[in-house]
Design an enzyme around this catalytic site. Sequence first.
Site, PDB file in Angstrom:
ATOM      1  N   TYR A  14       3.269   1.815  15.733  1.00 51.13           N
ATOM      2  CA  TYR A  14       3.673   1.680  14.331  1.00 51.13           C
ATOM      3  C   TYR A  14       3.707   3.040  13.660  1.00 51.13           C
ATOM      4  O   TYR A  14       3.109   4.015  14.120  1.00 51.13           O
ATOM      5  CB  TYR A  14       2.712   0.752  13.585  1.00 51.13           C
ATOM      6  CG  TYR A  14       1.312   1.300  13.512  1.00 51.13           C
ATOM      7  CD1 TYR A  14       0.900   2.082  12.446  1.00 51.13           C
ATOM      8  CD2 TYR A  14       0.409   1.077  14.541  1.00 51.13           C
ATOM      9  CE1 TYR A  14      -0.381   2.617  12.402  1.00 51.13           C
ATOM     10  CE2 TYR A  14      -0.862   1.600  14.503  1.00 51.13           C
ATOM     11  CZ  TYR A  14      -1.251   2.367  13.425  1.00 51.13           C
ATOM     12  OH  TYR A  14      -2.512   2.910  13.391  1.00 51.13           O
TER      13      TYR A  14
ATOM     14  N   PHE B 181       0.911   7.728   6.062  1.00 51.02           N
ATOM     15  CA  PHE B 181      -0.534   7.544   5.922  1.00 51.02           C
ATOM     16  C   PHE B 181      -1.196   7.170   7.245  1.00 51.02           C
ATOM     17  O   PHE B 181      -2.397   7.331   7.404  1.00 51.02           O
ATOM     18  CB  PHE B 181      -0.889   6.513   4.838  1.00 51.02           C
ATOM     19  CG  PHE B 181      -0.317   5.154   5.067  1.00 51.02           C
ATOM     20  CD1 PHE B 181      -0.967   4.245   5.875  1.00 51.02           C
ATOM     21  CD2 PHE B 181       0.878   4.783   4.485  1.00 51.02           C
ATOM     22  CE1 PHE B 181      -0.440   2.990   6.106  1.00 51.02           C
ATOM     23  CE2 PHE B 181       1.413   3.531   4.703  1.00 51.02           C
ATOM     24  CZ  PHE B 181       0.757   2.635   5.514  1.00 51.02           C
ATOM     25  N   ASP B 182      -0.416   6.694   8.217  1.00 43.64           N
ATOM     26  CA  ASP B 182      -0.960   6.380   9.536  1.00 43.64           C
ATOM     27  C   ASP B 182       0.200   6.177  10.499  1.00 43.64           C
ATOM     28  O   ASP B 182       1.236   5.626  10.124  1.00 43.64           O
ATOM     29  CB  ASP B 182      -1.828   5.126   9.475  1.00 43.64           C
ATOM     30  CG  ASP B 182      -2.685   4.927  10.724  1.00 43.64           C
ATOM     31  OD1 ASP B 182      -2.802   5.874  11.533  1.00 43.64           O
ATOM     32  OD2 ASP B 182      -3.243   3.837  10.884  1.00 43.64           O
TER      33      ASP B 182
ATOM     34  N   ILE C 181      -4.188  -6.173   7.789  1.00 50.06           N
ATOM     35  CA  ILE C 181      -3.810  -6.710   6.478  1.00 50.06           C
ATOM     36  C   ILE C 181      -2.928  -7.954   6.645  1.00 50.06           C
ATOM     37  O   ILE C 181      -2.247  -8.108   7.669  1.00 50.06           O
ATOM     38  CB  ILE C 181      -3.098  -5.643   5.619  1.00 50.06           C
ATOM     39  CG1 ILE C 181      -1.843  -5.106   6.313  1.00 50.06           C
ATOM     40  CG2 ILE C 181      -4.065  -4.517   5.253  1.00 50.06           C
ATOM     41  CD1 ILE C 181      -1.023  -4.138   5.487  1.00 50.06           C
TER      42      ILE C 181
ATOM     43  N   TYR D  50      -3.560  -3.871   0.631  1.00 49.57           N
ATOM     44  CA  TYR D  50      -4.931  -3.572   0.195  1.00 49.57           C
ATOM     45  C   TYR D  50      -5.189  -3.917  -1.268  1.00 49.57           C
ATOM     46  O   TYR D  50      -6.216  -3.524  -1.823  1.00 49.57           O
ATOM     47  CB  TYR D  50      -5.249  -2.100   0.454  1.00 49.57           C
ATOM     48  CG  TYR D  50      -5.211  -1.764   1.915  1.00 49.57           C
ATOM     49  CD1 TYR D  50      -6.236  -2.182   2.759  1.00 49.57           C
ATOM     50  CD2 TYR D  50      -4.142  -1.077   2.473  1.00 49.57           C
ATOM     51  CE1 TYR D  50      -6.194  -1.915   4.118  1.00 49.57           C
ATOM     52  CE2 TYR D  50      -4.096  -0.798   3.824  1.00 49.57           C
ATOM     53  CZ  TYR D  50      -5.125  -1.214   4.642  1.00 49.57           C
ATOM     54  OH  TYR D  50      -5.086  -0.950   5.982  1.00 49.57           O
TER      55      TYR D  50
ATOM     56  N   PHE E 200       6.332  -0.093   7.066  1.00 45.72           N
ATOM     57  CA  PHE E 200       5.982   0.129   8.472  1.00 45.72           C
ATOM     58  C   PHE E 200       7.190  -0.086   9.364  1.00 45.72           C
ATOM     59  O   PHE E 200       7.976  -1.013   9.141  1.00 45.72           O
ATOM     60  CB  PHE E 200       4.922  -0.888   8.932  1.00 45.72           C
ATOM     61  CG  PHE E 200       3.544  -0.639   8.435  1.00 45.72           C
ATOM     62  CD1 PHE E 200       2.692   0.234   9.100  1.00 45.72           C
ATOM     63  CD2 PHE E 200       3.071  -1.302   7.324  1.00 45.72           C
ATOM     64  CE1 PHE E 200       1.397   0.447   8.653  1.00 45.72           C
ATOM     65  CE2 PHE E 200       1.779  -1.102   6.868  1.00 45.72           C
ATOM     66  CZ  PHE E 200       0.939  -0.229   7.533  1.00 45.72           C
TER      67      PHE E 200
END
Length: 158
Positions: free
Chosen positions: A79, A89-90, A107, A133, A149
């Site tokens: 991902y 962010f990731d 999530i 979140y 994503f």
Amino acid sequence: MLNLFLLCIIIALICLIVKSSLNNAKIAKQNIELQNRYLAENKLGSDVIETVTGLQYEMLVANSNGQQPSKASKVKCHYHGTLIDGTVFDSSVERNTPLCFSQNQVIPGWTEVLQLMKTGEKVKAVIPYNLAYGKRAVGKIPPASLLIFEIELLEVID
């Protein structure tokens, strides 16, 4: 004298916490407005599907012969996660290390979109803050952030 000093420190900390909470509430309000505009425009895309929860996704690579995970399945994915402004962010792609996890560890937006996928498929998922979140900040993710994503389902591990 020491008690007065401690009282001053406690009052200062409370002021910082209140200021931070007010700032987070302001950021959350701005992000919700930005999210609503983004979602309204994004769903006009010809290949974008919107679910009843407000999750939007687009199939980038289809595979009708793949295995579809259940809500209880453990999966292996690659991902790449960004904010609306493109801030990463990731990313397991950037780390070159896919992630294995049970769907109760992620999530709600991830759990939902994974159940719509089959192994070998890749989607672009646009996840509203209420399926991510919520209104709290988490790591590099500001309060009430819409998350984008690209997810590739590599394997279902039952």
